[in-house]
Every structure is written in structure tokens, then in C-alpha cells.
Design a protein around this motif. Structure first.
Motif, PDB file in Angstrom:
ATOM      1  N   ASP A   1      -3.930  -6.214   1.451  1.00 43.80           N
ATOM      2  CA  ASP A   1      -3.630  -5.131   0.513  1.00 43.80           C
ATOM      3  C   ASP A   1      -3.675  -3.792   1.237  1.00 43.80           C
ATOM      4  O   ASP A   1      -4.745  -3.256   1.489  1.00 43.80           O
ATOM      5  CB  ASP A   1      -4.622  -5.146  -0.642  1.00 43.80           C
ATOM      6  N   GLU A   2      -2.538  -3.261   1.559  1.00 43.30           N
ATOM      7  CA  GLU A   2      -2.428  -1.984   2.274  1.00 43.30           C
ATOM      8  C   GLU A   2      -3.461  -1.868   3.379  1.00 43.30           C
ATOM      9  O   GLU A   2      -4.225  -0.902   3.421  1.00 43.30           O
ATOM     10  CB  GLU A   2      -2.587  -0.819   1.289  1.00 43.30           C
TER      11      GLU A   2
ATOM     12  N   THR B   1      -1.013  -4.560  -6.256  1.00 41.41           N
ATOM     13  CA  THR B   1      -2.386  -5.038  -6.080  1.00 41.41           C
ATOM     14  C   THR B   1      -2.735  -6.063  -7.144  1.00 41.41           C
ATOM     15  O   THR B   1      -3.353  -7.091  -6.857  1.00 41.41           O
ATOM     16  CB  THR B   1      -3.363  -3.850  -6.134  1.00 41.41           C
TER      17      THR B   1
HETATM   18 MG    MG Z   1      -2.848  -1.153  -4.846  1.00 40.29          MG
END
Ligand code: MG
Ligand code: ATP
Lengths: 539, 369
Positions: free
Chosen positions: B171-172, B56
């Protein structure tokens, strides 16, 4: 930090906030503190401060103790029992928040004064009601509703599930309260007590009206200026007052992390609590009823006095007091109260919001300092704040500055902490990915703040507005050194009329002032569907 | 200042995003520690790694939410370290979607275009187009809280895509969805990316997701990029034991190099030895410690006494598990447990007791150290 360099708008906003805070919060205080100069030596050796300081501490301890005890009973009854008439009691608890605390002293004089309804009218006695006993009693009644709001806030935040669990493990109601509720809410209760102590310490109106020769620090400071024109002495006394208030405030912050607003709700909390014994419920009910009677007597006296020719001797109905207060300079005073309140509230809310955003979302060095400066006014006694403005801005080269504007500015910055903290608390609820989402779609920080954060903040924005308005229309001590004949306000006129023993007019003014606060608050409560947060600090 | 190496040999056509010696510290610890890689233009690039490895943080530096403490970030041939986040053209899809709750779906999707002051009809056209594209054509007037998780996820993607960003950061984005939807949306994302030929930088800790979606994967561990390349490379030719283990079940058998000759190495493990090809960029010396790396599905299993090709190691089945599409055996060979996967378990009766594990030397990968 880098983001500041990349976004000029942000830098500009930050600079503006810093300059305003320095000029209108920091500078006046520094001026007061340095004004005595070598006068501190004379002042300290003169020794008059010893008596007023010890008397201040004396009434603070006495009044805080009784106010907190009564407030605790009221709060416990409201939060823990299922006694009847709760909505009524809730209103009773809110009413005093909307009025200048010193109206209790006015009412007390009407009832117990030299020509008082009860003392003279019923018992034919002229007893001395001035001094410590009177202040103690009046402050107890004036401030127990504040203690109640603070304590109820703490108690209602204690986790009902834990209490249910303790009951489930076999603890009785009293055991649960002693072994679960109290230990868990001890810091909150401590903070509530200290906050109440600050109110009492900085209370100017009540001791000024019924203190007589019993001086406390705020009345001494006022007396030195109005009686002797002794500015160095008055500023030295005020500095002493500030020091005491700061000690209490720092202790409070250590306990609760500096929360300075509570949510005053028109509705009961939804969380069910374990039942308390019937006997206790009824005992609480009787206690609350008695307190409600006292409160209603205070305000009922004011209302009746405002509507009768010469209370209590001539009880014929009249509107002439209200005609008087809406005419000429008095009309202007009412109008000023409203305008100052609304304008100060609007600016204070906006400024608090922007400042809260810059501090909460920023990552520049020194934001802890700004945070401290923005919270500090909550610890500053109103009288000190007023003297600060009078000292700092009563300069010849500032003559062009309208006094009304100065009063408004003083109200804006004196009331910043509540709106600021509400904004910070509101922003903490909004995940930072919201800001980042806006940024990644092409919004500058300021733009994201406007388009995304402000609409999402909702209720937190009204907190600053409501509190500033209510405090602006009910404060006496901040404006007492700032008003001029054209910029006088309701609380000043009430104070003057009470001093002239002109009860009819004074009480009519009081009723109008409180009525204004109730209308404003009621309107906003309607808009925000019943929940309003109100700043707890006042003077 | 851009270091010369950052811009050197940067073929804007082939490399879309370059990170050169990028470091980010939080306090004393380096969340991202001197990482460098190139993302090819038009690729689905994935940062894969365990929780807390710095994925991240890396993505947020690309987006401009964090400033790197060192290193250069180059996007489309231009160094963007100093560019404010809102001018980078790096639209982002967040794990929790971060939809604006006070705007409708259409309001959310059009927000970026409104900021860019796109003309009204053009705006309406592009918003409708994008909503149709992600299959939300009919939901434009809903509020975010009236949408399912999957629909919210699509809105988040549409909101970013409508801007035709230089690069899309994710992000995910699927981690809040249930398993089935996750697999479905995985394919939708992949299809979308291939239709748009856009560069996606995708962050995940799920190796299945990474392997199935990506053209290119960088595996991170403790702030470093351990290896990057095609999914196939990462899976079958991991450079470290950590990597081998992280991207799937694996047998890692410690051994000692006995002989290196002509691209082949003879490695002794326990009492046995096997001669395997040496990976291109690995240098082995005689006497050196290595790990043999074999995927469970690359091993064969036969009853004792069967004739086998390649090396056959005698062992005992310790336990087995039926996983639906395959049968997984744990076989004890010389006191060490090996994992062996057999496809299509329904085709034969499961083995038990004494077995032979077949090892084909060309399927054995050697990891140095
Ligand atoms: Mg993360
Ligand atoms: N704002 C921050 N302040 C301090 N430390 C941080 C911050 N953000 C991340 N870290 C630390 O940096 C390291 C890398 O964090 P990062 O969020 O990049 O991990 P991640 O790979 O995305 O993990 P996950 O899969 O759990 O999301 C972690 O050790 C984390 O604790």
C-alpha cells in the motif's frame, strides 16, 4: 464481529471479560439498589435522609470550594511561576495521595481534640471540634492536594505556545491568564472541580471520625448497618449517595470525555511559560510554604505520635507502638494490606489491559456498553461498592469463598477504570497498522496483542498497577463491610484504634501504611524513570 | 456462498487473484462499489487512482482486514472471504512500514517465521537470505529507529517476503520517501518481483509509478474500476475522459461524429474534422458526441509555412515551459488551448508566434460520450 467467529480465543476472552464485569461490577450494584424494595417508601417518608443529604451537599460545596481554591493556588504556583523549592512542593503534593484521607482527621483530633495538643495543651481549652466546621477544615486540607494534582494537570496541558503568542501580541500576564489560559482550560478545570466534589461527597473516614452528630450520607449508611443492622435503610441511603455521585460524574464526563487518570511526575514540565511578576511569584511561594507547613504538621504529628510514648503528654521515644502493630492480628493486618494490594493490583492491571484491548480494538456490537460499565466504578462511592459486595456475596452458598479473596476482587474491580482508561489511551497511541502488520505475518489477534501491543504499551500498563495498589492500601470505605478478623487490613485497624483513642498505635499503623505506599510507588517510579500515572478517583 | 460466476472459468494457472462484484460500504457510502477484475499470476498488478477512490479499502479486503459487504475474493482458485486475515498468506507492506519498534531488524524479519514455527536453522538461513536479498545483510542487529526511511522500507519488504507469501500486497510503500529514492526503490521492487516471479498487488496514486512498474493496472475512481489492462492500453486507449486525464497530460477535444465507415470515423471539431480509427470495443453512431484524445508527445510542431504530412492545424503559441527533457507548448487553435510536447529541446531553437500543429490521425484516440 466476523473476526470473533473466526477466532475462538478472542471470543472466549471477550466472554470472560463480559461475565466478570457483569458479576463483579454490575450485579452487586443492582443488588444494593433493589435491596430496599418497598423499604424505599418507608425510607423516603421517614425523612431522615433529608438532613443527611442536605448536610452532605452542604459540606461538599464548602469543602470543594476551599480545597479547589487552595489547590488552584498551589497548581498555579507550580505551573506558572519559577518560585524556589519546587521539587519540595511537588513531593508535598504527592504525599497525601499515598495516604488514607482520614489521617487528616486523626491528626486534627490529636492537635485540636478534647485533649488536643494545641487546644488543651497550649490554651487549656476543651472546645467542641466536632461537626460541620471540623469536617470542612479537615476535608479542605485532605483534598486540596487532589485538587492541586488535577488542576496542575489541566494547566500544564494548556499550550505554552499560545500564551507566548498572546504575550507577544502585547497582553500582560494577568490578561493572558484570563483571556487565553482560563477559557481554554475551562472544561478541564470544571472536571477537576467535579472530581474533587466526588471525593468529598464520598469521603467516609473524616466525617466518621469527627462528624459527631453531623451525619452525611456515607456515615448515615454505615451507622444504620453497624448500629441498627438496618440493611434496607443503609442500602437506600447508599443508593441516594450513588445517585448524587453519578450526577457529578456524568457532568464531569461531559466536560472532559471521561479521563480518570493524570500523570503525576517527579519532574517539572519542560515547556517554558511566559514569566510572571516577581511579586506574584513570592506571594505564591509564601502561600505554598504555608500549605506545606500545614501538610507537614499533619504528617509530622502522626510520625511523632507514633514514636513517642503518649503524645503529647509523654514525649519519650519508644518503638513499642511499632512492636505492637507488627505482632499478632496487627501484623496480619499489615501483611494482608500488602498482599491484598499487590495481588489486586496485578490482577486489576492485567484485566484492565485485556478489557481495554477488547474494547479499543474490537468492532463488535455493544462495546460502548462494556466501555461504560468499565468506567462506572470511578463514579461509585467506595462505601456503596463495599455494601454491594457485602449484599451480593454474603450468601450461605458462597461460604467457601475466602473473605480475603472477596476483598481482593472488590479492589480489582473498584479500581478497574484507571488501568482500563490508561490501556485504552495507550492503545490509541499505537497505530492499528501495527496490529495489521502482525496479522498479515500470520499472528492471530491475541497473538499480535501479546507479541506486539503489550511490549509497545510500556508505561500504560503500570498505571493500573500503581493506582490499584495505592488505592487498595489506603481505602477504608470499601473494606469496612467486608473484613473479618482474619482478613482485617491496616486502614480498618487505624479506624478502630482512633475510635478507641489509642493514638500511639493508630499513628504507628498509619505511618506503616503510608510507608508501604511510598516504598511501592518509589520503586515503580525508579523503574519507570520518574513518571507515574496515578488514578485520581478515590474514596 | 461463492457465486457460480466467481469460480467459473477460473484458470488457476493464469488468474491468481479474482475479485468478483466486490462491494464495501462505510455507513451509506460505498467506498468500493461492485468491482471485478482478474490479476494474472506472477504479474506486478497496480491499483491506481486518486485519493479516496477506494484503493486501500480494496487491498485491505484482499488482506482480510475488512469484510466485503458483497462479492467474492478468490485467491489461487480458492474463495477466501471467510478465511481469517492471519491465515490468508497475503503478507502486506504498509505505507508507514509498521515495523515493530521493540524488535531488531532480524526480529522483525523473523517474526512471521517464528509464528509459523519454522525450525531454528531453517529460520536463520531464510532470514539471512532475505536480508541479503534486499541488501540489508549487515543491518540485522539494528533497531528500526536506527534506520533511514529507505532501509526501513526494505525491512518491511523483507519481513513480508521471507514468508514466501501467496501474494504480496503493498500500500503506497514508497510515498514516504524523497523523489530520488522513490525512483531507485521502484526499480528494486520491480527487479525483486521479476526475480521471484511472485504476484504483487501494488497500490499507488502516482501514475508514473504505476506506468513504469506494472504489468497490469486497474484505474479506480470513486469506488469503481474504470478500466484495467496493460499500462500501454491505459495510457493510449483510455475508455473515459477521467482516465485519459488521470494517467498523464492529454488534449481532450470535444467533437461530433459525422461518418462511420470501415473502422474509420470522421469527427468534426469546431470548423475542422479528422478521420481516425475507431477503437475495437467502442461503437460510434453518426451525430454522437465524442472526445478526441491526443497525448502531447504524439503531436508535432512546425513553423508556419513548413510542409507537413497529416493534418496541420494553424495556431499561436500562448506560452511554453522548459521541462528539461522536453519543451511544452500551449498552442491556441480556434480559441482552444492544446498541449504539445517536443522532445530534445536543445536540438533546435524554440518556436514562437504562429505555428502549425501536426496531428497524425492514427495517434488520435476516440472516447465515446
Ligand atoms: Mg490509501
Ligand atoms: N474505516 C473507514 N470508515 C469509514 N470510511 C472509510 C474507512 N476507510 C475508508 N473510508 C472511506 O472510503 C473511501 C475510500 O478510502 P480508501 O482509504 O480506500 O481510499 P484510497 O484510495 O486508499 O485513498 P488514498 O490514496 O488517499 O490512500 C474514502 O472516502 C474514505 O473516506
Amino acid at each position: 464481529m466476523r473476526s470473533l467467529q473466526r477466532e475462538p480465543g478472542l471470543l472466549l476472552a471477550l466472554l470472560a471479560v463480559i461475565v466478570l464485569v457483569c458479576v463483579f461490577i454490575l450485579y452487586p450494584q443492582i443488588r444494593v439498589i433493589i435491596t430496599p424494595g418497598t423499604g424505599y417508601i418507608d425510607f423516603l417518608s421517614g425523612g431522615t435522609w433529608i438532613r443527611s443529604t442536605s448536610q452532605s451537599i452542604q459540606v461538599m460545596v464548602l469543602s470543594t470550594t476551599t480545597a479547589v481554591l487552595l489547590g488552584f493556588v498551589f497548581a498555579y504556583a507550580m505551573v506558572y511561576t519559577d518560585m524556589p523549592w519546587k521539587p519540595f512542593f511537588r513531593l508535598i503534593g504527592i504525599l497525601p495521595l499515598l495516604s488514607p484521607p482520614f489521617v487528616v482527621a486523626a491528626s486534627y483530633l490529636i492537635l485540636f481534640g478534647p485533649r488536643g495538643l494545641i487546644t488543651y495543651g497550649i490554651f487549656g481549652q476543651t472546645i467542641s471540634v466536632f461537626g460541620l466546621g471540623g469536617i470542612w477544615g479537615v476535608q479542605t486540607i485532605a483534598f486540596f492536594p487532589f485538587a492541586y494534582q488535577l488542576i496542575a494537570d489541566v494547566l500544564s496541558r494548556s499550550d505554552a505556545r499560545l500564551e507566548q503568542a498572546a504575550r507577544n501580541l502585547g497582553a500582560g500576564p494577568w490578561q493572558v491568564f484570563r483571556s487565553v489560559t482560563l477559557p481554554l482550560s475551562r472544561p478541564g478545570l470544571g472536571a477537576a472541580i467535579l472530581t474533587t466534589a466526588i471525593y468529598v461527597l464520598e469521603d467516609f473516614g473524616n466525617p466518621a471520625l469527627i462528624g459527631g452528630t453531623f451525619t452525611v450520607l456515607p456515615t448515615q449508611a454505615y451507622g444504620l448497618i453497624s448500629g441498627f443492622g438496618d440493611l434496607p435503610g443503609a442500602t437506600a441511603v447508599s443508593t441516594l449517595l450513588l445517585a448524587l455521585a453519578l450526577i457529578l460524574y456524568v457532568a464531569k464526563i461531559r466536560l472532559d470525555g471521561g479521563r480518570s487518570f493524570i500523570t503525576v511526575s517527579g519532574r517539572a514540565s519542560s515547556m517554558p511559560r511566559p514569566p510572571v511578576p516577581v511579586v506574584l511569584t513570592w506571594a505564591c511561594f509564601v502561600a505554598c510554604l504555608l500549605l506545606a507547613v500545614v501538610i507537614l504538621t499533619v504528617y509530622g504529628t502522626l510520625l511523632v505520635s507514633a514514636l513517642t510514648l503518649n503524645f503529647p503528654n509523654n514525649l519519650s521515644f519508644t518503638t513499642k507502638h511499632f512492636e505492637y502493630i507488627t505482632s499478632d492480628v496487627n501484623g496480619t493486618a499489615l501483611q494482608n494490606t500488602l498482599i491484598f494490594g499487590v495481588v489486586a493490583a496485578a490482577f486489576s492491571a492485567v484485566f484492565a489491559l485485556v478489557a481495554g484491548w477488547l474494547v479499543e480494538r474490537g468492532s463488535w456490537p455493544g462495546r460502548r456498553v462494556l466501555d461504560f460499565l468499565l468506567i462506572m466504578p470511578a463514579a461509585i462511592p467506595g462505601l456503596f461498592f463495599g455494601i454491594g459486595y457485602a449484599t451480593a456475596f454474603n450468601e450461605a452458598w458462597l461460604d467457601w469463598l475466602d473473605r480475603g479473596v472477596l476483598i481482593i476482587i472488590s479492589m480489582i474491580f473498584w479500581n478497574i477504570p484507571v488501568g482500563y482508561q490508561a490501556a485504552v489511551a495507550g492503545l490509541r497511541q499505537i497505530d492499528r497498522t501495527m496490529d495489521e502488520a502482525a496479522t498479515s505475518l500470520g499472528a492471530s489477534s491475541l497473538r499480535g496483542f501479546r507479541d506486539v501491543l503489550i511490549p509497545m504499551l510500556g508505561g500504560s500498563i503500570s498505571v493500573g498497577f500503581v493506582t490499584t495498589f495505592v488505592r487498595a492500601v489506603t481505602t477504608l470505605s470499601v473494606v469496612i463491610f467486608l473484613f473479618t478478623s482474619g482478613t482485617t487490613v491496616a486502614t480498618i485497624r487505624i479506624f478502630q484504634l482512633v475510635n478507641d483513642l489509642n493514638w500511639g498505635r493508630a499513628t504507628a499503623f498509619t505511618v506503616a501504611d503510608i510507608g508501604m505506599a511510598i516504598l511501592a510507588l518509589g520503586g515503580i517510579a525508579l523503574l519507570s524513570r520518574g513518571r507515574i500515572a496515578l488514578g485520581a478517583a478515590r474514596a | 456462498m461463492p457465486s457460480p460466476s466467481a469460480l467459473q472459468s477460473l484458470d488457476a494457472g493464469a488468474v491468481h487473484l479474482r475479485l468478483a462484484h466486490v462491494t464495501k460500504r462505510f455507513g451509506d457510502t460505498a467506498a468500493v462499489d461492485d468491482i471485478s477484475f482478474d490479476v494474472p499470476r506472477g504479474s506486478f498488478a497496480t491499483l491506481l487512482g486518486p485519493s479516496g477512490c477506494g484503493k486501500t479499502t480494496t487491498l485491505r479486503m484482499i488482506a482480510g482486514f475488512y469484510d466485503p459487504d458483497a462479492g467474492d475474493i478468490v485467491l489461487g482458485g480458492r474463495r477466501i472471504n471467510e478465511l481469517p486475515a492471519h491465515r490468508r498468506g497475503t503478507a502486506m507492506v504498509f505505507q508507514d512500514y509498521a515495523l515493530f519498534p521493540h524488535m531488531t531488524v532480524r526480529g522483525n524479519v523473523s517474526y512471521g517465521l517464528r509464528l509459523a514455527k519454522v525450525a531454528k536453522d531453517e529460520l536463520a538461513r531464510r532470514v539471512n537470505e532475505t536480508l541479503d536479498f534486499v541488501g540489508l545483510g549487515k543491518l540485522g542487529d539494528r533497531w528500526p529507529n536506527q534506520l533511514s526511511g529507505g532501509q526501513q522500507q526494505r525491512v518491511a519488504v523483507a519481513r513480508a517476503l521471507v514468508l514466501r507469501p501467496e501474494i504480496l500486497l503493498l500500500d503506497e510503500p514508497l510515498s514516504n520517501l524523497d523523489a530520488k529514492l522513490r525512483v531507485q526503490l521502484r526499480w528494486e521492487l520491480r527487479t525483486l518481483q521479476q526475480q521471484l516471479k511472485m504476484t504483487f498487488v501494488y497500490v499507488t496514486h502516482d501514475q508514473d509509478e504505476a506506468l513504469s512498474l506494472s504489468d497490469w493496472i486497474a484505474v479506480m475512481n470513486a469506488g469503481k474500476v474504470e478500466q484495467h489492462g496493460a499500462p500501454w492500453e491505459i495510457y493510449y486507449r483510455p475508455k473515459t475522459a477521467f482516465l485519459a486525464d488521470f494517467v498523464g497530460a492529454v488534449n481532450l477535444v470535444p467533437g461530433t461524429v459525422r461518418e462511420v465507415r470501415g473502422g474509420q470515423a470522421t469527427v468534426q471539431f469546431g470548423e475542422r474534422s479528422v478521420t481516425v480509427p475507431v477503437p475495437a470495443d467502442t461503437s460510434l453512431r453518426e451525430g454522437g458526441e465524442v472526445k478526441l484524445c491526443v497525448r502531447p508527445e504524439a503531436l508535432g510542431l512546425a513553423p508556419r509555412g513548413a510542409t507537413t504530412d497529416g493534418a496541420a492545424l494553424p495556431g499561436t503559441v500562448a506560452r511554453k515551459a522548459f521541462l528539461g527533457d522536453l519543451m511544452r507548448y500551449w498552442v491556441t487553435i480556434d480559441g482552444r488551448e492544446w498541449i504539445v510536447d517536443q522532445p530534445d529541446p536543445g536540438a533546435s531553437t524554440p518556436l514562437d508566434g504562429e505555428v502549425l500543429v501536426q496531428v497524425r490521425p492514427e495517434r488520435v484516440h476516440v472516447i465515446a460520450g
